[in-house]
Design a protein around this motif. Structure first.
Motif, PDB file in Angstrom:
ATOM      1  N   SER A  76       0.826  -1.204   0.000  1.00  0.00           N
ATOM      2  CA  SER A  76       0.000   0.000   0.000  1.00  0.00           C
ATOM      3  C   SER A  76       0.865   1.261   0.000  1.00  0.00           C
ATOM      4  O   SER A  76       0.351   2.368  -0.067  1.00  0.00           O
ATOM      5  N   GLU A  77       2.160   1.078   0.094  1.00  0.00           N
ATOM      6  CA  GLU A  77       3.108   2.184   0.018  1.00  0.00           C
ATOM      7  C   GLU A  77       4.195   1.810  -0.975  1.00  0.00           C
ATOM      8  O   GLU A  77       4.492   0.632  -1.164  1.00  0.00           O
ATOM      9  N   PRO A  78       4.810   2.818  -1.604  1.00  0.00           N
ATOM     10  CA  PRO A  78       5.924   2.504  -2.511  1.00  0.00           C
ATOM     11  C   PRO A  78       7.046   1.782  -1.758  1.00  0.00           C
ATOM     12  O   PRO A  78       7.329   2.085  -0.603  1.00  0.00           O
ATOM     13  N   THR A 123       1.805  11.570  -5.953  1.00  0.00           N
ATOM     14  CA  THR A 123       0.949  10.855  -6.901  1.00  0.00           C
ATOM     15  C   THR A 123       1.328   9.374  -6.929  1.00  0.00           C
ATOM     16  O   THR A 123       0.457   8.498  -6.946  1.00  0.00           O
ATOM     17  N   VAL A 124       2.616   9.097  -6.905  1.00  0.00           N
ATOM     18  CA  VAL A 124       3.100   7.712  -6.902  1.00  0.00           C
ATOM     19  C   VAL A 124       2.668   7.007  -5.615  1.00  0.00           C
ATOM     20  O   VAL A 124       2.244   5.850  -5.640  1.00  0.00           O
ATOM     21  N   ALA A 125       2.720   7.718  -4.492  1.00  0.00           N
ATOM     22  CA  ALA A 125       2.288   7.137  -3.211  1.00  0.00           C
ATOM     23  C   ALA A 125       0.793   6.820  -3.252  1.00  0.00           C
ATOM     24  O   ALA A 125       0.359   5.761  -2.769  1.00  0.00           O
ATOM     25  N   THR A 132       1.552  -7.237 -11.346  1.00  0.00           N
ATOM     26  CA  THR A 132       1.461  -5.851 -11.790  1.00  0.00           C
ATOM     27  C   THR A 132       2.431  -5.003 -10.977  1.00  0.00           C
ATOM     28  O   THR A 132       2.287  -4.894  -9.758  1.00  0.00           O
ATOM     29  N   VAL A 133       3.413  -4.432 -11.664  1.00  0.00           N
ATOM     30  CA  VAL A 133       4.444  -3.645 -10.987  1.00  0.00           C
ATOM     31  C   VAL A 133       4.606  -2.315 -11.710  1.00  0.00           C
ATOM     32  O   VAL A 133       4.631  -2.259 -12.937  1.00  0.00           O
ATOM     33  N   VAL A 134       4.704  -1.253 -10.916  1.00  0.00           N
ATOM     34  CA  VAL A 134       4.996   0.077 -11.436  1.00  0.00           C
ATOM     35  C   VAL A 134       6.337   0.491 -10.843  1.00  0.00           C
ATOM     36  O   VAL A 134       6.531   0.406  -9.632  1.00  0.00           O
ATOM     37  N   VAL A 135       7.282   0.893 -11.712  1.00  0.00           N
ATOM     38  CA  VAL A 135       8.602   1.313 -11.242  1.00  0.00           C
ATOM     39  C   VAL A 135       8.751   2.803 -11.488  1.00  0.00           C
ATOM     40  O   VAL A 135       8.611   3.275 -12.614  1.00  0.00           O
ATOM     41  N   ALA A 192      -1.425  -2.559  -7.909  1.00  0.00           N
ATOM     42  CA  ALA A 192      -0.044  -2.632  -8.392  1.00  0.00           C
ATOM     43  C   ALA A 192       0.943  -2.485  -7.241  1.00  0.00           C
ATOM     44  O   ALA A 192       0.694  -1.752  -6.282  1.00  0.00           O
ATOM     45  N   VAL A 193       2.064  -3.174  -7.362  1.00  0.00           N
ATOM     46  CA  VAL A 193       3.179  -2.977  -6.452  1.00  0.00           C
ATOM     47  C   VAL A 193       4.013  -1.846  -7.046  1.00  0.00           C
ATOM     48  O   VAL A 193       4.399  -1.903  -8.218  1.00  0.00           O
TER      49      VAL A 193
END
Length: 110
Positions: free
Chosen positions: A8-10, A47-49, A28-31, A57-58
């Protein structure tokens, strides 16, 4: 180290192995490729947080200064770069600051 992470957090990437393990473990991963000195990266950070908190997504935060080899492998040429991975394969990439809606749309299309 347990592979169960709070998604739930980066997640800040500490090692190359951790990076590859997280991509392998999650569909599903966002880098978020960033640097501490990058103004636009700082603008994108909240925004990323939110993306991590509000989607399945992780979200990984990868400091390109600390992990130049990983950034190079991903052909990151400018920052911020947001890479969207589905089952370990890149499906989309956004460079620069984008609205949350654009990021959510990219995650939902994975």
């Amino acid at each position: 180290m347990s592979s169960v992470a709070d998604t739930s957090e980066p997640i800040h990437v500490d090692t190359t192995d951790q990076f590859h393990d997280l991509i392998a473990e999650h569909p599903t991963v966002v880098v978020d490729y960033y640097a501490d000195w990058c103004g636009p990266c700082k603008m994108l950070e909240p925004t990323v947080a939110e993306l991590a908190a509000e989607t399945d997504a992780v979200v990984l935060k990868l400091d390109i200064e600390a992990h130049q080899e990983l950034a190079s492998e991903a052909s990151v040429r400018s920052i911020p770069t947001i890479q969207f991975l589905a089952d370990g394969e890149e499906s989309e990439r956004l460079v620069g600051v984008h609205d949350k809606s654009e990021l959510v749309e990219a995650v939902e299309s994975l």
